[in-house]
Scaffold this motif. Structure first.
Motif, PDB file in Angstrom:
ATOM      1  N   LYS A   4      -8.143  -3.195   1.407  1.00  0.00           N
ATOM      2  CA  LYS A   4      -9.035  -2.882   2.532  1.00  0.00           C
ATOM      3  C   LYS A   4      -9.975  -4.047   2.834  1.00  0.00           C
TER       4      LYS A   4
ATOM      5  N   ILE B  50      -4.617   1.277  -9.488  1.00  0.00           N
ATOM      6  CA  ILE B  50      -4.074   1.394  -8.123  1.00  0.00           C
ATOM      7  C   ILE B  50      -5.203   1.458  -7.106  1.00  0.00           C
ATOM      8  N   LYS B  51      -6.241   2.263  -7.411  1.00  0.00           N
ATOM      9  CA  LYS B  51      -7.380   2.377  -6.489  1.00  0.00           C
ATOM     10  C   LYS B  51      -8.129   1.060  -6.346  1.00  0.00           C
TER      11      LYS B  51
ATOM     12  N   LEU C  75       0.906   4.118  -2.992  1.00  0.00           N
ATOM     13  CA  LEU C  75       0.725   5.559  -2.760  1.00  0.00           C
ATOM     14  C   LEU C  75       1.810   6.364  -3.450  1.00  0.00           C
TER      15      LEU C  75
ATOM     16  N   SER D 239      -4.041   5.076 -12.300  1.00  0.00           N
ATOM     17  CA  SER D 239      -4.660   5.487 -11.032  1.00  0.00           C
ATOM     18  C   SER D 239      -5.864   4.614 -10.693  1.00  0.00           C
ATOM     19  N   GLU D 240      -6.654   4.303 -11.727  1.00  0.00           N
ATOM     20  CA  GLU D 240      -7.820   3.438 -11.515  1.00  0.00           C
ATOM     21  C   GLU D 240      -7.401   2.042 -11.059  1.00  0.00           C
TER      22      GLU D 240
ATOM     23  N   ASN E 134       0.826  -1.206   0.000  1.00  0.00           N
ATOM     24  CA  ASN E 134       0.000   0.000   0.000  1.00  0.00           C
ATOM     25  C   ASN E 134       0.862   1.259   0.000  1.00  0.00           C
TER      26      ASN E 134
ATOM     27  N   LEU F 192       1.034   6.352  -7.129  1.00  0.00           N
ATOM     28  CA  LEU F 192      -0.151   7.146  -7.453  1.00  0.00           C
ATOM     29  C   LEU F 192       0.209   8.586  -7.801  1.00  0.00           C
TER      30      LEU F 192
ATOM     31  N   GLN G 132      -6.093  -1.007  -4.005  1.00  0.00           N
ATOM     32  CA  GLN G 132      -6.235  -0.487  -2.641  1.00  0.00           C
ATOM     33  C   GLN G 132      -7.575  -0.906  -2.023  1.00  0.00           C
ATOM     34  N   THR G 133      -8.631  -0.935  -2.854  1.00  0.00           N
ATOM     35  CA  THR G 133      -9.944  -1.387  -2.373  1.00  0.00           C
ATOM     36  C   THR G 133      -9.882  -2.846  -1.946  1.00  0.00           C
TER      37      THR G 133
END
Length: 338
Positions: free
Chosen positions: A82, A74-75, A60, A71-72, A56, A63, A78-79
Protein backbone atom coordinates in the motif's frame (compact mmCIF):
# COMPACT_ATOMS: atom_id res chain seq x y z
CA UNK A 1 25.91 54.88 -38.65
CA UNK A 2 29.07 53.82 -40.59
CA UNK A 3 29.38 50.60 -42.59
CA UNK A 4 32.21 49.44 -40.33
CA UNK A 5 29.99 49.73 -37.26
CA UNK A 6 27.15 47.86 -39.03
CA UNK A 7 29.60 45.11 -40.02
CA UNK A 8 30.77 44.74 -36.39
CA UNK A 9 27.17 44.59 -35.17
CA UNK A 10 26.33 41.94 -37.78
CA UNK A 11 29.28 39.78 -36.71
CA UNK A 12 28.16 40.02 -33.08
CA UNK A 13 24.59 39.01 -34.00
CA UNK A 14 25.89 36.17 -36.19
CA UNK A 15 28.05 34.86 -33.35
CA UNK A 16 25.07 34.92 -30.93
CA UNK A 17 23.00 33.12 -33.61
CA UNK A 18 25.56 30.29 -33.90
CA UNK A 19 25.67 30.00 -30.11
CA UNK A 20 21.87 29.82 -30.08
CA UNK A 21 21.97 27.00 -32.63
CA UNK A 22 24.38 25.02 -30.46
CA UNK A 23 22.28 25.63 -27.35
CA UNK A 24 19.14 24.55 -29.20
CA UNK A 25 20.85 21.32 -30.33
CA UNK A 26 21.75 20.54 -26.72
CA UNK A 27 18.17 21.36 -25.70
CA UNK A 28 16.72 19.00 -28.35
CA UNK A 29 19.12 16.26 -27.25
CA UNK A 30 18.15 16.69 -23.57
CA UNK A 31 14.48 16.75 -24.57
CA UNK A 32 14.87 13.40 -26.35
CA UNK A 33 16.63 12.01 -23.28
CA UNK A 34 13.81 13.31 -21.08
CA UNK A 35 11.17 11.71 -23.31
CA UNK A 36 13.00 8.37 -23.22
CA UNK A 37 13.32 8.55 -19.44
CA UNK A 38 9.61 9.37 -19.10
CA UNK A 39 8.69 6.36 -21.23
CA UNK A 40 11.04 4.11 -19.26
CA UNK A 41 9.66 5.30 -15.89
CA UNK A 42 6.03 4.99 -17.05
CA UNK A 43 6.60 1.42 -18.28
CA UNK A 44 8.43 0.50 -15.06
CA UNK A 45 5.62 1.91 -12.88
CA UNK A 46 3.01 -0.02 -14.89
CA UNK A 47 5.07 -3.21 -14.59
CA UNK A 48 5.51 -2.70 -10.83
CA UNK A 49 1.78 -2.08 -10.35
CA UNK A 50 0.92 -5.30 -12.19
CA UNK A 51 3.50 -7.31 -10.24
CA UNK A 52 2.22 -5.94 -6.91
CA UNK A 53 -1.40 -6.68 -7.86
CA UNK A 54 -0.48 -10.29 -8.67
CA UNK A 55 1.55 -10.58 -5.46
CA UNK A 56 -1.29 -9.13 -3.37
CA UNK A 57 -3.72 -11.62 -4.93
CA UNK A 58 -1.38 -14.52 -4.05
CA UNK A 59 -0.93 -13.18 -0.51
CA UNK A 60 -4.71 -13.13 0.00
CA UNK A 61 -4.84 -16.79 -1.03
CA UNK A 62 -2.00 -17.63 1.35
CA UNK A 63 -3.71 -15.75 4.18
CA UNK A 64 -6.60 -18.23 4.19
CA UNK A 65 -4.34 -21.18 5.09
CA UNK A 66 -1.63 -19.41 7.09
CA UNK A 67 -0.85 -19.70 10.79
CA UNK A 68 -0.75 -16.59 13.07
CA UNK A 69 2.98 -15.96 12.51
CA UNK A 70 2.64 -16.18 8.72
CA UNK A 71 -0.44 -13.94 8.86
CA UNK A 72 1.60 -11.20 10.52
CA UNK A 73 4.28 -11.47 7.83
CA UNK A 74 1.63 -11.32 5.07
CA UNK A 75 -0.02 -8.24 6.62
CA UNK A 76 3.38 -6.55 6.90
CA UNK A 77 4.01 -7.15 3.19
CA UNK A 78 0.51 -5.89 2.32
CA UNK A 79 1.18 -2.69 4.30
CA UNK A 80 4.38 -2.13 2.33
CA UNK A 81 2.49 -2.74 -0.93
CA UNK A 82 0.00 0.00 0.00
CA UNK A 83 2.86 2.38 0.80
CA UNK A 84 4.41 1.69 -2.60
CA UNK A 85 1.07 2.45 -4.27
CA UNK A 86 1.17 5.96 -2.72
CA UNK A 87 4.75 6.40 -3.96
CA UNK A 88 3.65 5.40 -7.48
CA UNK A 89 0.91 8.03 -7.34
CA UNK A 90 3.49 10.71 -6.55
CA UNK A 91 5.79 9.42 -9.32
CA UNK A 92 3.01 9.51 -11.91
CA UNK A 93 2.30 13.15 -11.07
CA UNK A 94 5.54 13.97 -12.94
CA UNK A 95 5.03 11.53 -15.82
CA UNK A 96 2.87 12.00 -18.93
CA UNK A 97 -0.34 10.03 -18.75
CA UNK A 98 -3.38 9.48 -20.90
CA UNK A 99 -6.14 12.01 -20.36
CA UNK A 100 -9.45 10.86 -18.97
CA UNK A 101 -12.57 10.72 -21.12
CA UNK A 102 -13.62 14.28 -20.24
CA UNK A 103 -10.25 15.88 -21.06
CA UNK A 104 -10.04 13.84 -24.25
CA UNK A 105 -13.43 15.17 -25.35
CA UNK A 106 -12.52 18.78 -24.50
CA UNK A 107 -8.80 19.01 -25.33
CA UNK A 108 -8.01 15.86 -27.26
CA UNK A 109 -5.02 13.65 -26.47
CA UNK A 110 -2.79 16.54 -25.34
CA UNK A 111 -0.19 16.06 -22.61
CA UNK A 112 -1.25 18.32 -19.72
CA UNK A 113 1.35 17.10 -17.20
CA UNK A 114 3.38 19.96 -15.72
CA UNK A 115 6.95 18.76 -15.11
CA UNK A 116 8.17 21.09 -12.34
CA UNK A 117 6.81 21.76 -8.86
CA UNK A 118 6.94 25.46 -9.61
CA UNK A 119 4.69 25.05 -12.66
CA UNK A 120 2.25 22.86 -10.71
CA UNK A 121 1.98 25.31 -7.80
CA UNK A 122 1.63 28.26 -10.18
CA UNK A 123 -1.24 26.52 -11.98
CA UNK A 124 -2.90 25.61 -8.66
CA UNK A 125 -2.63 29.21 -7.43
CA UNK A 126 -4.08 30.44 -10.71
CA UNK A 127 -6.99 28.02 -10.22
CA UNK A 128 -7.61 29.35 -6.71
CA UNK A 129 -7.49 32.98 -7.87
CA UNK A 130 -9.88 32.17 -10.71
CA UNK A 131 -12.37 30.68 -8.23
CA UNK A 132 -12.09 33.67 -5.92
CA UNK A 133 -12.51 36.31 -8.65
CA UNK A 134 -15.39 34.46 -10.30
CA UNK A 135 -17.14 33.97 -6.95
CA UNK A 136 -17.05 37.74 -6.39
CA UNK A 137 -18.26 38.43 -9.96
CA UNK A 138 -21.11 35.91 -9.62
CA UNK A 139 -22.09 37.40 -6.24
CA UNK A 140 -22.28 40.89 -7.75
CA UNK A 141 -24.09 39.54 -10.81
CA UNK A 142 -26.73 37.76 -8.70
CA UNK A 143 -27.29 40.86 -6.54
CA UNK A 144 -27.62 43.07 -9.64
CA UNK A 145 -30.09 40.71 -11.31
CA UNK A 146 -32.12 40.33 -8.11
CA UNK A 147 -32.42 43.95 -7.02
CA UNK A 148 -31.47 46.23 -9.93
CA UNK A 149 -31.70 44.64 -13.40
CA UNK A 150 -34.98 42.78 -13.65
CA UNK A 151 -34.55 41.84 -17.32
CA UNK A 152 -34.56 38.50 -19.07
CA UNK A 153 -31.36 39.32 -20.99
CA UNK A 154 -29.41 39.95 -17.76
CA UNK A 155 -30.71 36.64 -16.37
CA UNK A 156 -29.41 34.90 -19.50
CA UNK A 157 -26.01 36.56 -19.15
CA UNK A 158 -25.83 35.48 -15.49
CA UNK A 159 -26.83 31.89 -16.31
CA UNK A 160 -24.36 31.75 -19.21
CA UNK A 161 -21.64 32.97 -16.84
CA UNK A 162 -22.53 30.13 -14.45
CA UNK A 163 -22.29 27.55 -17.27
CA UNK A 164 -18.92 28.91 -18.41
CA UNK A 165 -17.60 29.07 -14.83
CA UNK A 166 -18.48 25.48 -13.93
CA UNK A 167 -17.28 24.15 -17.31
CA UNK A 168 -13.94 25.90 -16.80
CA UNK A 169 -13.68 24.55 -13.23
CA UNK A 170 -14.19 20.96 -14.40
CA UNK A 171 -11.46 21.32 -17.05
CA UNK A 172 -8.98 22.94 -14.65
CA UNK A 173 -9.70 20.35 -11.95
CA UNK A 174 -9.13 17.51 -14.42
CA UNK A 175 -5.73 19.00 -15.32
CA UNK A 176 -4.86 19.34 -11.62
CA UNK A 177 -5.86 15.70 -11.01
CA UNK A 178 -3.52 14.67 -13.86
CA UNK A 179 -0.75 16.57 -12.07
CA UNK A 180 -1.15 14.81 -8.73
CA UNK A 181 -3.88 16.79 -6.96
CA UNK A 182 -5.94 14.51 -4.74
CA UNK A 183 -9.36 15.93 -5.63
CA UNK A 184 -11.82 13.07 -5.60
CA UNK A 185 -15.31 11.91 -4.81
CA UNK A 186 -18.41 14.02 -4.83
CA UNK A 187 -16.57 17.36 -4.66
CA UNK A 188 -15.46 16.77 -8.26
CA UNK A 189 -18.75 15.31 -9.49
CA UNK A 190 -20.90 18.12 -8.11
CA UNK A 191 -19.25 20.62 -10.49
CA UNK A 192 -20.44 18.51 -13.44
CA UNK A 193 -23.94 18.43 -11.95
CA UNK A 194 -23.79 22.21 -11.39
CA UNK A 195 -22.76 22.71 -15.03
CA UNK A 196 -25.78 20.72 -16.16
CA UNK A 197 -28.11 22.63 -13.81
CA UNK A 198 -26.83 26.00 -15.05
CA UNK A 199 -27.27 24.87 -18.65
CA UNK A 200 -30.88 23.90 -18.01
CA UNK A 201 -31.51 27.27 -16.31
CA UNK A 202 -30.03 28.98 -19.37
CA UNK A 203 -32.48 27.22 -21.71
CA UNK A 204 -35.57 27.80 -19.53
CA UNK A 205 -37.79 30.21 -21.52
CA UNK A 206 -39.37 33.22 -19.86
CA UNK A 207 -42.92 32.72 -18.63
CA UNK A 208 -45.19 32.62 -15.60
CA UNK A 209 -43.49 29.63 -13.98
CA UNK A 210 -39.99 31.01 -14.63
CA UNK A 211 -40.89 34.30 -12.95
CA UNK A 212 -42.30 32.40 -9.96
CA UNK A 213 -38.94 30.72 -9.37
CA UNK A 214 -36.57 33.47 -10.58
CA UNK A 215 -36.16 35.42 -7.32
CA UNK A 216 -35.77 32.25 -5.25
CA UNK A 217 -32.97 31.06 -7.54
CA UNK A 218 -31.18 34.42 -7.42
CA UNK A 219 -31.48 34.55 -3.63
CA UNK A 220 -29.97 31.07 -3.49
CA UNK A 221 -27.17 32.14 -5.87
CA UNK A 222 -26.35 35.13 -3.64
CA UNK A 223 -26.17 32.93 -0.55
CA UNK A 224 -24.13 30.25 -2.34
CA UNK A 225 -21.56 32.78 -3.61
CA UNK A 226 -21.31 34.30 -0.13
CA UNK A 227 -20.65 30.88 1.45
CA UNK A 228 -18.12 29.98 -1.25
CA UNK A 229 -16.27 33.23 -0.59
CA UNK A 230 -16.34 32.47 3.15
CA UNK A 231 -15.02 28.96 2.52
CA UNK A 232 -12.22 30.16 0.28
CA UNK A 233 -11.11 32.80 2.80
CA UNK A 234 -10.89 30.36 5.72
CA UNK A 235 -9.91 27.17 3.86
CA UNK A 236 -6.96 28.83 2.11
CA UNK A 237 -5.57 29.97 5.47
CA UNK A 238 -6.10 26.54 7.02
CA UNK A 239 -4.47 24.77 4.05
CA UNK A 240 -1.48 27.11 4.21
CA UNK A 241 -0.87 26.18 7.85
CA UNK A 242 -1.32 22.44 7.21
CA UNK A 243 1.04 22.51 4.21
CA UNK A 244 3.65 24.33 6.28
CA UNK A 245 3.38 21.55 8.89
CA UNK A 246 3.66 18.89 6.19
CA UNK A 247 0.19 17.49 6.96
CA UNK A 248 -1.37 18.27 3.55
CA UNK A 249 -0.30 17.83 -0.07
CA UNK A 250 0.99 20.98 -1.79
CA UNK A 251 -1.65 20.56 -4.52
CA UNK A 252 -4.65 20.27 -2.17
CA UNK A 253 -7.40 22.75 -3.06
CA UNK A 254 -10.23 24.65 -1.46
CA UNK A 255 -13.59 22.96 -2.06
CA UNK A 256 -17.26 23.93 -1.88
CA UNK A 257 -17.91 21.32 0.79
CA UNK A 258 -16.42 19.95 4.01
CA UNK A 259 -13.49 17.56 4.36
CA UNK A 260 -11.83 15.92 7.34
CA UNK A 261 -8.81 18.26 7.35
CA UNK A 262 -11.16 21.20 8.02
CA UNK A 263 -12.27 19.81 11.36
CA UNK A 264 -9.73 21.75 13.40
CA UNK A 265 -10.76 25.40 13.27
CA UNK A 266 -13.36 25.30 10.50
CA UNK A 267 -16.32 23.52 12.10
CA UNK A 268 -18.08 26.91 12.33
CA UNK A 269 -18.65 26.57 8.55
CA UNK A 270 -20.91 23.53 9.01
CA UNK A 271 -24.14 25.46 9.85
CA UNK A 272 -23.66 27.62 6.72
CA UNK A 273 -23.10 24.51 4.61
CA UNK A 274 -26.06 22.57 5.99
CA UNK A 275 -28.32 25.59 5.52
CA UNK A 276 -27.21 25.77 1.88
CA UNK A 277 -27.81 22.05 1.42
CA UNK A 278 -31.37 22.30 2.75
CA UNK A 279 -31.96 25.35 0.56
CA UNK A 280 -31.16 23.09 -2.39
CA UNK A 281 -33.77 20.65 -1.08
CA UNK A 282 -36.24 23.54 -0.75
CA UNK A 283 -35.52 24.51 -4.39
CA UNK A 284 -36.17 20.93 -5.47
CA UNK A 285 -39.50 20.76 -3.57
CA UNK A 286 -40.57 24.16 -4.96
CA UNK A 287 -39.80 23.06 -8.51
CA UNK A 288 -41.66 19.77 -8.09
CA UNK A 289 -44.69 21.81 -7.01
CA UNK A 290 -44.26 24.19 -9.96
CA UNK A 291 -44.06 21.20 -12.33
CA UNK A 292 -47.71 20.45 -11.46
CA UNK A 293 -48.77 24.09 -11.99
CA UNK A 294 -51.46 24.58 -14.62
CA UNK A 295 -49.29 27.00 -16.61
CA UNK A 296 -46.20 24.77 -16.56
CA UNK A 297 -45.34 23.38 -19.99
CA UNK A 298 -41.53 23.48 -19.87
CA UNK A 299 -39.48 20.30 -19.38
CA UNK A 300 -36.82 22.36 -17.60
CA UNK A 301 -38.89 22.60 -14.40
CA UNK A 302 -38.93 18.88 -13.63
CA UNK A 303 -35.30 18.47 -14.78
CA UNK A 304 -34.16 21.27 -12.47
CA UNK A 305 -36.11 19.75 -9.58
CA UNK A 306 -34.34 16.41 -10.05
CA UNK A 307 -30.93 18.12 -10.41
CA UNK A 308 -31.37 20.17 -7.24
CA UNK A 309 -32.40 16.99 -5.46
CA UNK A 310 -29.23 15.22 -6.66
CA UNK A 311 -27.13 18.18 -5.48
CA UNK A 312 -28.81 18.13 -2.07
CA UNK A 313 -28.34 14.39 -1.61
CA UNK A 314 -24.73 14.45 -2.76
CA UNK A 315 -23.72 17.48 -0.68
CA UNK A 316 -25.68 16.57 2.43
CA UNK A 317 -24.73 12.87 2.55
CA UNK A 318 -21.05 13.56 1.83
CA UNK A 319 -20.83 16.24 4.53
CA UNK A 320 -22.72 14.01 6.94
CA UNK A 321 -20.35 11.13 6.18
CA UNK A 322 -17.29 13.29 6.94
CA UNK A 323 -18.82 14.50 10.23
CA UNK A 324 -19.81 10.94 11.24
CA UNK A 325 -16.34 9.55 10.44
CA UNK A 326 -14.70 12.31 12.44
CA UNK A 327 -16.94 11.68 15.45
CA UNK A 328 -16.19 7.95 15.26
CA UNK A 329 -12.46 8.66 15.03
CA UNK A 330 -12.56 11.02 18.00
CA UNK A 331 -14.67 8.51 19.94
CA UNK A 332 -12.06 5.81 19.24
CA UNK A 333 -9.26 8.07 20.48
CA UNK A 334 -11.17 8.80 23.71
CA UNK A 335 -11.78 5.06 24.20
CA UNK A 336 -8.05 4.32 23.89
CA UNK A 337 -7.16 7.02 26.45
CA UNK A 338 -9.62 5.55 28.96
Amino acid sequence: MSLQRCQAEWEEIDQEYRQLQETHKVYRHKLDELTNLQTLCSNSVSKQRKSLRDLNYNLLRCLKTSDPKESEQIKAIQTQIKEKQHVFFDMEAYLPKKNGLYLNLVLGNVNVTLLSNQAKFAYKDEYEKFKLYMTIILLLGAISSRFILNYRVTDEIFNFLLVWYYCTLTIRESILINNGSRIKGWWVSHHYVSTFLSGVMLTWPDGVVYQMFRNQFLDFSIYQSFVQFLQYYYQSGCLYRLRALGERNQLDLTVEGFQSWMWRGLTFLLPFLFFGHFWQLYNAVSLFELASHKDCKEWQVLMLALTFLVLFLGNFLTTLKVVHQKFQKNKGKLGKKE
